[in-house]
Design an enzyme around this catalytic site. Structure first.
Site, PDB file in Angstrom:
ATOM      1  CE  LYS A 121       3.195   6.615   6.306  1.00  0.00           C
ATOM      2  NZ  LYS A 121       3.944   6.055   5.158  1.00  0.00           N
TER       3      LYS A 121
ATOM      4  CB  SER B 159       1.333   3.528   3.700  1.00  0.00           C
ATOM      5  OG  SER B 159       2.621   4.077   3.826  1.00  0.00           O
TER       6      SER B 159
ATOM      7  CB  SER C  15       4.449   4.869   1.427  1.00  0.00           C
ATOM      8  OG  SER C  15       3.777   3.658   1.536  1.00  0.00           O
TER       9      SER C  15
HETATM   10  N1  GLN Z   1       2.356   0.120  -1.082  1.00  0.00           N
HETATM   11  C1  GLN Z   1       3.583  -0.452  -0.660  1.00  0.00           C
HETATM   12  C2  GLN Z   1       3.331  -1.508   0.384  1.00  0.00           C
HETATM   13  O1  GLN Z   1       2.216  -1.787   0.611  1.00  0.00           O
HETATM   14  C3  GLN Z   1       4.524   0.600  -0.191  1.00  0.00           C
HETATM   15  C4  GLN Z   1       4.400   0.955   1.214  1.00  0.00           C
HETATM   16  C5  GLN Z   1       5.403   1.954   1.675  1.00  0.00           C
HETATM   17  O2  GLN Z   1       6.133   2.560   0.884  1.00  0.00           O
HETATM   18  N2  GLN Z   1       5.466   2.134   2.971  1.00  0.00           N
HETATM   19  O3  GLN Z   1       4.217  -2.049   0.960  1.00  0.00           O
END
Ligand code: GLN
Length: 477
Positions: free
Chosen positions: A75, A150, A174
């Site tokens: 990532k 993400s 994420s």
């Molecule tokens: N979807 C969540 C957010 O927008 C989680 C993001 C993450 O785990 N980095 O913050």
């Protein structure tokens, strides 16, 4: 196609396949599918091939590391020395890292190959990979849909067989939500289990790095390699790292499993997910497990607590992108103040700005007690209640996501709609516990979604065993 990482390693040792062949196979897959998936931002083709040759030599000499055969995507918020890393933000476009994350060093030391950088939401803020400066990544099951976020590029490449694992980060879901949306396994370790050194910070008291893989055993194997104390991260734990990948699904069936009563009839849940989750509960009971509903009065406080606290941490963490120390500097700047203002205004995307502003607000004089302070208190209540449940039960299960992958753009312009996607995943980050998403079901449109298992802190071994049981015995497709 080559089986699990352990199986692949065995084949390599047995001489049935050669590592350069495996890498070439993945590169072909990438060439075939990456333009429609927009998942890899960069492929380290030459480097991966030459490393494959070197590692093949080690294999031939009987010196193969634990991850020989693992071809891993990163990532793009995990740094790798002398490689670009952007957090999918314009503010870091073309930025190159001077060092490698601890997780990168550890997988390389066990002979994994890193094959490229993967698309994600900007600074890991999002649930659909739609906030990336480099455009959205798409779901290999249906390219109109999101692969989740993400870590959307990471889930897409593993699901599409473009590499056999990826490392992502999970601050509020994420890793697990994209895994659920693409039918793969996603793990968020216990907070502190894995070093965060070299992870571009979003919300430091929530962030953890973890694997996205095709199966539970690979997830366990990668955790085994990346976990453990690191002097570069003071929050990393010195707990012993067990042999997670020696999976044993013949555990005593006396395990006690809790599910949260008010999730089953939660309005966010789709009918398909509700039905399969209810079936899973009865399947588990049939297999001799004790499965019981528990009260958890804080479900609707999860998302607000998460967003108050993580935006506060983000506003502080992202202060370092000032147009001077890192990356993008506005050409329109004419003095110090305008360098800050213009570089940040031009360099950050909309969602990141929204979160910095929210975080600055919840920390501001006059409001800090009302928002940040209160958020901290609710975090403690959620963690205490969770631990209390673990006093009586081995695991808590929930659906990972309220539904399967949605069509890109369908959440419209309302950020709250997107935030509510995280309803079941943020729990584990708020409480600091480990959680894994296992793909068990397909919905009526044939799309996958995952079941989440949460365990007490540092109980990953037991969690993997149970997840592997689910994968082997209760997967419906
Ligand atoms: N979807 C969540 C957010 O927008 C989680 C993001 C993450 O785990 N980095 O913050």
């Amino acid at each position: 196609m080559y089986g699990s990482i352990k199986e692949t390693r065995q084949k390599l040792i047995g001489g049935e396949v050669k590592l350069p062949e495996i890498v070439k196979h993945f590169i072909e897959k990438i060439n075939e599918r990456n333009s429609e998936l927009n998942a890899f931002l960069e492929v380290f083709e030459d480097e991966a091939l030459s490393r494959a040759k070197e590692i093949q030599k080690k294999i031939d000499e009987g010196k193969a590391g634990k991850l020989a055969g693992a071809v891993i995507g990163l990532k793009d918020n995990i740094v790798y020395k002398n490689h670009k890393v952007t957090a999918c933000s314009k503010i870091l476009e073309n930025f190159e890292s001077l060092f490698s994350a601890t997780v990168v060093e550890r997988v390389l030391a066990e002979d994994a190959i890193i094959i490229g950088r993967l698309n994600c939401d900007e600074f890991a803020m999002g649930s659909a990979n739609e906030t990336s400066y480099f455009g959205e990544a798409n779901n290999p099951w249906d390219t109109e849909r999101t692969p989740g976020g993400s870590s959307g590029g990471a889930s897409a490449v593993v699901a599409a067989g473009m590499c056999n694992a990826a490392l992502g980060s999970d601050t509020g879901g994420s890793i697990r939500q994209p895994a659920s949306f693409t039918g793969i396994v996603g793990l968020k370790p216990t907070y502190g289990r894995v070093s965060r050194y070299g992870l571009i910070a979003y919300a430091s008291s929530f962030d953890q790095i973890g694997p996205l893989t095709g199966n539970v055993e690979d997830s366990a194997l990668i955790l085994e390699v990346i976990a453990g104390r690191d002097k570069m991260d003071a929050t990393s734990s010195s707990r012993q790292v067990e042999k997670f990948s020696e999976i044993n699904i013949n555990f005593e069936k006396g395990l006690k499993i809790a599910y949260i009563k008010n999730i089953i009839d939660h309005p966010s849940l789709s009918e398909d997910v509700r039905k399969s989750f209810t079936e899973l509960i009865s399947d588990l009971k049939d297999r001799g497990f004790t499965v019981e509903p528990v009260d958890f009065p804080y479900i609707d406080y999860m998302v607000p607590t998460y967003y108050v606290l993580t935006t506060a941490e983000a506003s502080s963490n992202l202060a370092r992108y000032d147009g001077i120390h890192y990356g993008y500097r506005s050409l329109n700047a004419y003095d110090l103040e305008s360098t800050y203002v213009k570089s940040r205004s031009e360099g950050f995307g909309l969602e990141v700005k929204r979160r910095i502003m929210t975080g600055t607000f919840v920390l501001s004089a006059g409001y800090i007690d009302q928002y940040y302070g209160k958020g901290q208190k609710v975090r403690r209540l959620i963690a205490d209640k969770t631990n209390e449940i673990f006093g009586r039960y081995d695991f808590i299960i929930t659906p990972t996501t309220p539904h399967a992958a949605f069509v890109h753009g369908s959440k419209g312009d309302d950020p709250i709609k997107m935030y509510l996607e995280d309803i079941f995943t943020v729990h584990a980050n708020i409480a600091g516990i480990p959680a894994i998403s296992v793909p068990l079901h397909l919905n009526s449109e044939g799309l996958p979604f995952g079941t989440q298992v949460m365990a007490p802190k540092f109980e990953e071994k037991k969690m993997f065993d149970f997840a592997a049981f689910l994968e082997k015995e209760l997967k419906k497709y």
